[in-house]
Design a protein around this motif. Sequence first.
Motif, PDB file in Angstrom:
ATOM      1  N   THR A  25     -33.844 -17.607 -14.015  1.00 17.57           N
ATOM      2  CA  THR A  25     -32.641 -16.835 -14.335  1.00 17.57           C
ATOM      3  C   THR A  25     -32.628 -15.489 -13.611  1.00 17.57           C
ATOM      4  OG1 THR A  25     -33.671 -15.912 -16.328  1.00 17.57           O
ATOM      5  CG2 THR A  25     -32.345 -17.918 -16.599  1.00 17.57           C
ATOM      6  N   SER A  52     -24.158 -16.979 -10.145  1.00 18.46           N
ATOM      7  CA  SER A  52     -24.851 -17.076 -11.426  1.00 18.46           C
ATOM      8  C   SER A  52     -23.920 -17.715 -12.444  1.00 18.46           C
ATOM      9  CB  SER A  52     -25.283 -15.693 -11.915  1.00 18.46           C
ATOM     10  OG  SER A  52     -26.263 -15.160 -11.051  1.00 18.46           O
ATOM     11  N   ASN A  55     -25.346 -19.274 -18.352  1.00 19.39           N
ATOM     12  CA  ASN A  55     -26.692 -19.244 -18.931  1.00 19.39           C
ATOM     13  C   ASN A  55     -27.693 -18.532 -18.016  1.00 19.39           C
ATOM     14  OD1 ASN A  55     -26.986 -21.136 -16.894  1.00 19.39           O
ATOM     15  ND2 ASN A  55     -28.033 -22.642 -18.161  1.00 19.39           N
ATOM     16  N   ASP A  56     -27.190 -17.833 -16.994  1.00 21.47           N
ATOM     17  CA  ASP A  56     -27.985 -17.078 -16.012  1.00 21.47           C
ATOM     18  C   ASP A  56     -28.731 -17.963 -15.021  1.00 21.47           C
ATOM     19  OD1 ASP A  56     -27.148 -14.543 -16.849  1.00 21.47           O
ATOM     20  OD2 ASP A  56     -28.700 -14.475 -18.404  1.00 21.47           O
ATOM     21  N   SER A  57     -28.524 -19.282 -15.072  1.00 17.29           N
ATOM     22  CA  SER A  57     -29.046 -20.112 -13.984  1.00 17.29           C
ATOM     23  C   SER A  57     -28.291 -19.706 -12.725  1.00 17.29           C
ATOM     24  CB  SER A  57     -28.860 -21.594 -14.288  1.00 17.29           C
ATOM     25  OG  SER A  57     -27.489 -21.917 -14.399  1.00 17.29           O
TER      26      SER A  57
END
Length: 120
Positions: A25, A52, A55-57
Amino acid sequence: MTQTSYSPGLHQLLTLSVPNSNKLTAAQDFVLFTDTILQKYQLEKVGVVVHSFENDSFTIAVCLKESHICIHTWPEYNQLTMDIYLCNYLQDNTVKVKTIANDYIEYFQADVIKNFEINR
């Protein structure tokens, strides 16, 4: 006219299991690490796109004069996929591709799930 054979290069595709999902992340940390890789191996960046997700992936594509490095992360599964390709225009970059892949494996402290090498 004599024609010589040409092999465009090694294309390595990785799926990695990453124990620390925080690295999956941290898009900016990945970009900074990639910049050190580019300097270390004297590769020339011509552009980078970072996206991004909620979920910040992240998905990052680094376009190189020599081709590209791409990553897609799934922190919810502790996995990522990577795509490393360096063309062999003036030199054989096969060893360089494999070494870069190992540098990323070490960076993520990852276990290799899949590793495909395609000689193009």
